[in-house]
Design a protein around this motif. Structure first.
Motif, PDB file in Angstrom:
ATOM      1  N   TYR A  31     -19.454  -3.061   2.621  1.00 24.70           N
ATOM      2  CA  TYR A  31     -18.043  -2.757   2.970  1.00 24.70           C
ATOM      3  C   TYR A  31     -17.325  -2.565   1.798  1.00 24.70           C
ATOM      4  O   TYR A  31     -17.830  -3.094   0.519  1.00 24.70           O
ATOM      5  N   ALA A  32     -16.369  -1.092   2.152  1.00 16.42           N
ATOM      6  CA  ALA A  32     -15.941  -0.925   0.784  1.00 16.42           C
ATOM      7  C   ALA A  32     -15.438  -2.175   0.625  1.00 16.42           C
ATOM      8  O   ALA A  32     -14.461  -2.561   1.695  1.00 16.42           O
ATOM      9  N   MET A  33     -14.250  -2.484  -0.204  1.00 18.84           N
ATOM     10  CA  MET A  33     -13.352  -3.556  -0.675  1.00 18.84           C
ATOM     11  C   MET A  33     -11.908  -2.902  -1.250  1.00 18.84           C
ATOM     12  O   MET A  33     -12.155  -1.978  -2.308  1.00 18.84           O
ATOM     13  N   ALA A  34     -10.829  -3.252  -0.923  1.00 18.20           N
ATOM     14  CA  ALA A  34     -10.234  -3.049  -1.342  1.00 18.20           C
ATOM     15  C   ALA A  34      -8.454  -3.411  -1.831  1.00 18.20           C
ATOM     16  O   ALA A  34      -8.630  -4.697  -1.405  1.00 18.20           O
ATOM     17  N   TRP A  35      -7.687  -3.225  -2.585  1.00 16.16           N
ATOM     18  CA  TRP A  35      -6.179  -4.008  -2.455  1.00 16.16           C
ATOM     19  C   TRP A  35      -5.358  -3.011  -2.580  1.00 16.16           C
ATOM     20  O   TRP A  35      -5.030  -1.622  -2.084  1.00 16.16           O
ATOM     21  N   PHE A  36      -4.610  -3.510  -1.874  1.00 16.51           N
ATOM     22  CA  PHE A  36      -3.082  -3.423  -1.317  1.00 16.51           C
ATOM     23  C   PHE A  36      -1.850  -4.463  -2.178  1.00 16.51           C
ATOM     24  O   PHE A  36      -2.072  -5.644  -1.954  1.00 16.51           O
ATOM     25  N   ARG A  37      -0.747  -3.871  -1.775  1.00 15.61           N
ATOM     26  CA  ARG A  37       0.354  -4.709  -2.551  1.00 15.61           C
ATOM     27  C   ARG A  37       1.458  -4.897  -1.187  1.00 15.61           C
ATOM     28  O   ARG A  37       2.016  -2.694  -1.105  1.00 15.61           O
TER      29      ARG A  37
END
Length: 126
Positions: A31-37
């Motif tokens: 899986y690609a992993m991402a961060w959001f805010r």
């Protein structure tokens, strides 16, 4: 499936912190992993993404040079290192996982994200 974010809550401007996101219940390696805010009163913003295989990364223009995303597949964990914190970095930070395995610009819109964590609050204040 679980994504659990953690990290220091209150930080002074100019400081640094590292957020962690521990994953379980799916094949993290693929899986690609991402961060959001999401800042108070504002829409969610994608800040960074890291692909599963070659570690390709994407960053929002607003965080380039201060944010670094990394992953440890052995620990099923993705990290977000933040330097030179600013009050405008305050918000709830979420990690997310994309089954496509790769990142692209539209990943930072949330496109392709299959799993989401519940978020961790970061407050930048003196």
């Amino acid at each position: 499936v679980q994504l659990v974010e953690s990290g220091r809550g209150l930080v002074q401007p100019g400081g640094s912190l590292r957020l962690s996101c521990a994953a379980s219940g799916f094949a993290f390696d693929f899986y690609a992993m991402a961060w959001f805010r999401q800042a108070p009163g504002k829409e969610r913003e994608g800040v960074s993404c890291i692909s599963s295989s070659d570690g390709t990364t994407y960053y929002a223009d607003s965080v380039k040079g201060r944010f670094t995303v990394s992953r440890d597949n052995a620990q099923n964990t993705v990290y977000l290192q933040i330097h030179s914190l600013k009050p405008e970095d305050t918000g709830v930070y979420y990690c997310a996982a994309a089954g496509t395995g790769f990142c692209e610009e539209r990943s930072l819109t949330g496109y392709g994200m299959d799993h989401w964590g519940k978020g961790t609050l970061v407050t930048v204040s003196s």
